[in-house]
Design an enzyme around this catalytic site. Structure first.
Site, mmCIF file in Angstrom:
data_model
loop_
_atom_site.group_PDB
_atom_site.id
_atom_site.type_symbol
_atom_site.label_atom_id
_atom_site.label_comp_id
_atom_site.label_asym_id
_atom_site.label_seq_id
_atom_site.Cartn_x
_atom_site.Cartn_y
_atom_site.Cartn_z
ATOM 1 N N ARG A 49 0.799 -1.234 0.000
ATOM 2 C CA ARG A 49 0.000 0.000 0.000
ATOM 3 C C ARG A 49 0.832 1.284 0.000
ATOM 4 O O ARG A 49 0.269 2.370 0.035
ATOM 5 C CB ARG A 49 -0.980 -0.026 1.166
ATOM 6 C CG ARG A 49 -1.926 -1.211 1.054
ATOM 7 C CD ARG A 49 -3.129 -1.141 1.939
ATOM 8 N NE ARG A 49 -4.030 -2.231 1.611
ATOM 9 C CZ ARG A 49 -4.087 -3.407 2.228
ATOM 10 N NH1 ARG A 49 -3.300 -3.646 3.253
ATOM 11 N NH2 ARG A 49 -4.934 -4.341 1.840
ATOM 12 N N GLY A 75 -3.654 -12.301 10.518
ATOM 13 C CA GLY A 75 -4.736 -12.703 11.424
ATOM 14 C C GLY A 75 -5.442 -13.990 11.044
ATOM 15 O O GLY A 75 -6.100 -14.602 11.883
ATOM 16 N N GLU A 76 -5.299 -14.420 9.804
ATOM 17 C CA GLU A 76 -5.933 -15.670 9.373
ATOM 18 C C GLU A 76 -5.042 -16.878 9.695
ATOM 19 O O GLU A 76 -5.397 -18.016 9.414
ATOM 20 C CB GLU A 76 -6.230 -15.616 7.874
ATOM 21 C CG GLU A 76 -7.576 -14.981 7.525
ATOM 22 C CD GLU A 76 -7.738 -13.550 8.037
ATOM 23 O OE1 GLU A 76 -6.880 -12.709 7.714
ATOM 24 O OE2 GLU A 76 -8.698 -13.283 8.785
ATOM 25 N N TRP A 87 -2.891 -4.905 10.496
ATOM 26 C CA TRP A 87 -2.409 -5.052 9.122
ATOM 27 C C TRP A 87 -2.561 -3.820 8.245
ATOM 28 O O TRP A 87 -2.042 -3.799 7.132
ATOM 29 C CB TRP A 87 -3.021 -6.277 8.463
ATOM 30 C CG TRP A 87 -4.514 -6.330 8.346
ATOM 31 C CD1 TRP A 87 -5.372 -6.978 9.192
ATOM 32 C CD2 TRP A 87 -5.344 -5.789 7.302
ATOM 33 N NE1 TRP A 87 -6.667 -6.844 8.756
ATOM 34 C CE2 TRP A 87 -6.676 -6.134 7.600
ATOM 35 C CE3 TRP A 87 -5.079 -5.050 6.140
ATOM 36 C CZ2 TRP A 87 -7.753 -5.759 6.786
ATOM 37 C CZ3 TRP A 87 -6.147 -4.676 5.338
ATOM 38 C CH2 TRP A 87 -7.465 -5.033 5.655
ATOM 39 N N ASN A 125 -9.434 -9.352 13.203
ATOM 40 C CA ASN A 125 -10.263 -10.355 13.872
ATOM 41 C C ASN A 125 -9.493 -11.116 14.950
ATOM 42 O O ASN A 125 -8.294 -11.322 14.826
ATOM 43 C CB ASN A 125 -10.781 -11.367 12.842
ATOM 44 C CG ASN A 125 -9.643 -12.110 12.145
ATOM 45 O OD1 ASN A 125 -8.963 -11.550 11.284
ATOM 46 N ND2 ASN A 125 -9.409 -13.355 12.531
ATOM 47 N N ASP A 138 -15.393 -12.206 11.136
ATOM 48 C CA ASP A 138 -14.182 -11.619 10.548
ATOM 49 C C ASP A 138 -14.359 -10.126 10.278
ATOM 50 O O ASP A 138 -13.913 -9.610 9.257
ATOM 51 C CB ASP A 138 -13.762 -12.341 9.257
ATOM 52 C CG ASP A 138 -12.387 -11.876 8.765
ATOM 53 O OD1 ASP A 138 -11.516 -11.613 9.613
ATOM 54 O OD2 ASP A 138 -12.191 -11.758 7.544
ATOM 55 N N ASP A 158 -12.766 -7.399 10.944
ATOM 56 C CA ASP A 158 -11.528 -6.738 11.359
ATOM 57 C C ASP A 158 -11.796 -5.270 11.687
ATOM 58 O O ASP A 158 -12.518 -4.591 10.946
ATOM 59 C CB ASP A 158 -10.489 -6.784 10.226
ATOM 60 C CG ASP A 158 -9.938 -8.183 9.998
ATOM 61 O OD1 ASP A 158 -10.631 -9.151 10.315
ATOM 62 O OD2 ASP A 158 -8.809 -8.293 9.494
ATOM 63 N N ARG A 213 -15.558 -2.406 9.163
ATOM 64 C CA ARG A 213 -15.958 -3.576 8.376
ATOM 65 C C ARG A 213 -17.376 -4.002 8.729
ATOM 66 O O ARG A 213 -18.120 -4.501 7.881
ATOM 67 C CB ARG A 213 -15.014 -4.745 8.701
ATOM 68 C CG ARG A 213 -13.670 -4.713 8.025
ATOM 69 C CD ARG A 213 -13.606 -5.600 6.814
ATOM 70 N NE ARG A 213 -13.389 -6.990 7.073
ATOM 71 C CZ ARG A 213 -12.209 -7.621 7.005
ATOM 72 N NH1 ARG A 213 -11.119 -6.947 6.736
ATOM 73 N NH2 ARG A 213 -12.130 -8.926 7.193
ATOM 74 N N ASN A 235 -13.811 -2.012 3.509
ATOM 75 C CA ASN A 235 -12.570 -2.727 3.792
ATOM 76 C C ASN A 235 -11.433 -1.713 3.918
ATOM 77 O O ASN A 235 -11.644 -0.597 4.380
ATOM 78 C CB ASN A 235 -12.324 -3.796 2.718
ATOM 79 C CG ASN A 235 -11.410 -4.912 3.192
ATOM 80 O OD1 ASN A 235 -10.196 -4.752 3.303
ATOM 81 N ND2 ASN A 235 -11.981 -6.058 3.521
ATOM 82 N N TRP A 253 -12.915 -0.826 -4.238
ATOM 83 C CA TRP A 253 -11.766 -1.359 -3.482
ATOM 84 C C TRP A 253 -10.590 -0.381 -3.494
ATOM 85 O O TRP A 253 -9.471 -0.722 -3.144
ATOM 86 C CB TRP A 253 -11.347 -2.730 -4.058
ATOM 87 C CG TRP A 253 -10.734 -3.639 -3.058
ATOM 88 C CD1 TRP A 253 -9.409 -3.962 -2.934
ATOM 89 C CD2 TRP A 253 -11.401 -4.337 -1.991
ATOM 90 N NE1 TRP A 253 -9.224 -4.823 -1.878
ATOM 91 C CE2 TRP A 253 -10.437 -5.074 -1.287
ATOM 92 C CE3 TRP A 253 -12.736 -4.411 -1.572
ATOM 93 C CZ2 TRP A 253 -10.739 -5.867 -0.179
ATOM 94 C CZ3 TRP A 253 -13.047 -5.211 -0.482
ATOM 95 C CH2 TRP A 253 -12.054 -5.920 0.207
ATOM 96 N N ALA A 312 -8.258 -8.611 -2.487
ATOM 97 C CA ALA A 312 -8.965 -9.714 -1.824
ATOM 98 C C ALA A 312 -10.208 -10.177 -2.578
ATOM 99 O O ALA A 312 -10.587 -11.341 -2.490
ATOM 100 C CB ALA A 312 -9.354 -9.292 -0.403
#
Ligand code: CA
Ligand code: CA
Length: 587
Positions: free
Chosen positions: A135, A196-197, A261, A279, A321, A323, A348, A418, A494, A558
């Site tokens: 980013r 986080g996943e 993140w 999350n 989820d 976040d 979110r 998001n 997005w 994503a």
């Protein structure tokens, strides 16, 4: 060209080059603090440390924007055309921009000529959850600093692109990565981590921007010890949130997620870094009764010590989820003649929150999407009033113990909003929120933590809620919670938003358009197709008296990976990887 020989001639040439100001990036703390008002450069992520993404430039405005046209485009090239979520930076005629697979480019802002390229050598085992995106960079002194998919911070020489220092922030084999732009606060580079996943433990860390030496580390899961480094010594600096096990059962806090993140914003007024957390892990909430601090929260962190000053948890005991990483943007508004030091964030989970940024107190909250159903509303403290029927069922209550009952929850886990940053206009007093209308079937399954493996305990399918749109750009009034106008887009939005004093709001779409809207009415005033989907954030700056706008184009992120039935609907969109730069014709 005359050939130089001998050391005197070469050193004279080097001296002449450094005096000419080409490829210099001696960015100071003052430059970063003043970034919003200094229109000739962009030296922070968010066009100012508060992240308002508002520019006082107005030459490109609702009257003139129809004449705006591209002046150059630069391709990232190669076979690495994946999601391009970067915000470019501009300093002294050079643009610094990141691209997919942890690449950085320096480009001449007048011509679009490449000055240098840096390619991080990534190991095979990287585990980014949501495309190989990045980013953006941070600029400090003569350094260009960014985070890599193998969880390192790399500082490059702004003139040459050569590595000046490199630090490992976390172990990529455990599932850590970095995709956010780092931030600079008073000479420190502050970063978060993704993962986080995979059951990592989120943290914020500060490093000396010039040397890369670590200064403090603050874990974001309750029970983990923070550290500060003094004279090379690692010193304990308080347990995050107190003893383990208060809001987590058993040992679950040891792999509790809460990934930081998306990095953060900085409020100079209160000397606070606002950083959000993702999350709690795993997604299956039945395994971890409790609030699971500090997951799905906004934290105010003291940049000098790494101490958590206050927290505001948007989704306690998250089961969807949701976040809580989205940007918290400081702004002031008048209430009965009194100035309120506020900050706003669009979560979110579909609710937008206005907080008192001095102490984290809840001022007000309201939905910014149409069909939110996991909660019935917010109580007086901003805590959700759950709709218990919309929590996916406990697998151990099912017949075979393998799959809990499925629910159709709104919004989908990719969120009412998001990562894509909203903008705040100081002229209209409105927030411009890029949002999406979608739901998901979600169910829980048993799971156990295993280092470096996905740790979800959930299955899901994202579904559109209507035939004609998913994305909605909304103008939201933070004082009333009212939507002032909206623009509906077929594909999910997005990319980030830019607001300007020209009464314009810009955003890119997955269909490839850079679109400009009247900030007061939402009327479309400009559009240009960049040839691939836009998931980056536009910037504007001034050079030689002319206003420029730049945006990175390149579809990905994503949505194509996780979007379920939505992904099917947008699979015709083409990948890419380029910067586009626009201006008005010379009058
Ligand atoms: Ca500036
Ligand atoms: Ca997540």
């Amino acid at each position: 060209m005359k050939k130089f020989s001998g050391s005197f001639a070469v050193s004279a040439l080097v001296a002449a080059m450094s005096l000419s100001g080409v490829s210099q990036a001696n960015v100071t703390d003052k430059d970063i603090l003043q970034d919003q008002s200094t229109v000739e450069d962009v030296v922070s992520n968010g066009l100012g440390p508060r992240g308002q993404r508002y520019s006082p430039l107005d030459k490109i405005n609702t009257n003139t924007v129809k004449d705006m046209r591209p002046v150059w485009s630069f391709s990232f090239g190669g076979e690495k055309q994946r999601g391009q979520e970067s915000q470019p930076m501009v300093k002294d005629g050079v643009m610094y921009v990141t691209a997919s697979y942890s690449r950085v480019f320096a480009v001449d802002t007048k011509t679009g000529d490449e000055l240098w390229e840096y390619n991080a050598r990534l190991p095979d085992g990287i585990m980014p959850c949501c495309d190989v995106i990045n980013r953006g960079v941070a600029l400090y002194d003569d350094l260009v600093i960014f985070g890599t998919l193998d969880a390192k911070l790399v500082a490059l020489d702004a003139k040459t692109g050569k590595v000046k220092w490199k630090k490992t922030v976390a172990d990529y084999k455990e599932g850590y990565s970095i995709t956010a732009a780092p931030m600079i606060v008073n000479g420190k580079v502050i970063t978060g981590v993704s993962g986080g996943e995979f059951g990592i433990v989120g943290k914020a860390e500060a490093y000396d921007a010039k040397t890369g030496k670590i200064l403090w580390s603050r874990p974001t899961v309750e029970g983990h010890m923070g550290y500060i480094w003094k004279d090379g010594k690692k010193i304990e600096n308080g347990i995050s949130g107190g003893k383990p096990g208060q809001t987590w059962p058993g040992d679950l806090w040891k792999s509790g997620g809460a990934a930081t993140w998306l990095g953060g914003t900085y409020d100079p007024d209160t000397n606070s870094v606002f950083i959000g957390t993702g999350n709690p892990a795993p997604w299956n909430s039945h395994m971890r009764p409790g609030d699971n601090l500090f997951s799905s929260s906004r934290l105010a962190i003291d940049p000098d010590t790494g101490k958590i000053k206050w927290h505001f948890q948007t989704t306690p005991h998250d089961g969807w989820d949701y976040d809580g990483v989205n940007e918290l943007i400081a702004f002031d508004y008048k209430d009965g003649g009194k100035t309120v030091k506020a900050a706003a964030t669009a979560d979110r989970n579909g609710f937008m929150y206005v907080l008192n940024r001095t102490n984290g107190d809840f001022i007000r909250g309201f939905p910014f999407i149409d069909e939110i159903n996991w909660a019935k509303g917010l109580d007086k403290n901003g805590r959700p009033i759950y709709n218990d029927e919309m929590r996916p069922g406990n697998p151990s209550a099912s017949e075979d113990g393998k799959k809990g009952s499925s629910v159709h929850a709104v919004p989908a886990f990719l969120g009412g909003k998001n990562w894509m940053p909203m903008a705040y206009s100081q002229d209209t007093g409105l927030f411009y929120v890029p949002s999406n209308e979608w739901g998901m079937d979600i169910w829980n399954e048993p799971t156990a933590y295993k280092k470096g493996a996905a740790y979800l305990g959930a299955g899901f399918t994202i579904k559109p809620l209507s035939e004609d749109h998913i994305g909605v750009l909304r103008a939201m009034d933070p004082k009333t919670g009212k939507e002032v106008w909206r623009y509906q887009n077929f594909s999910p939005l997005w990319g980030g938003v830019l607001a300007t004093a020209g009464n314009l709001v810009f955003i890119g779409t997955p269909e490839g358009y850079l679109k400009g809207f009247d900030a007061k009415t939402g009327e479309v005033k400009y559009q240009f197709n960049t040839g691939s989907g836009i998931v980056g954030s536009p910037i504007t700056w001034e050079q030689d008296g002319e206003q420029f706008i730049s945006v990175v184009s390149g579809w990905g992120g994503a949505v194509p990976l996780w979007g379920g039935e939505v992904a099917k609907r947008i699979k015709h969109l083409n990948q890419g990887g380029s910067i586009w730069t626009f201006k008005l014709p010379k009058s």
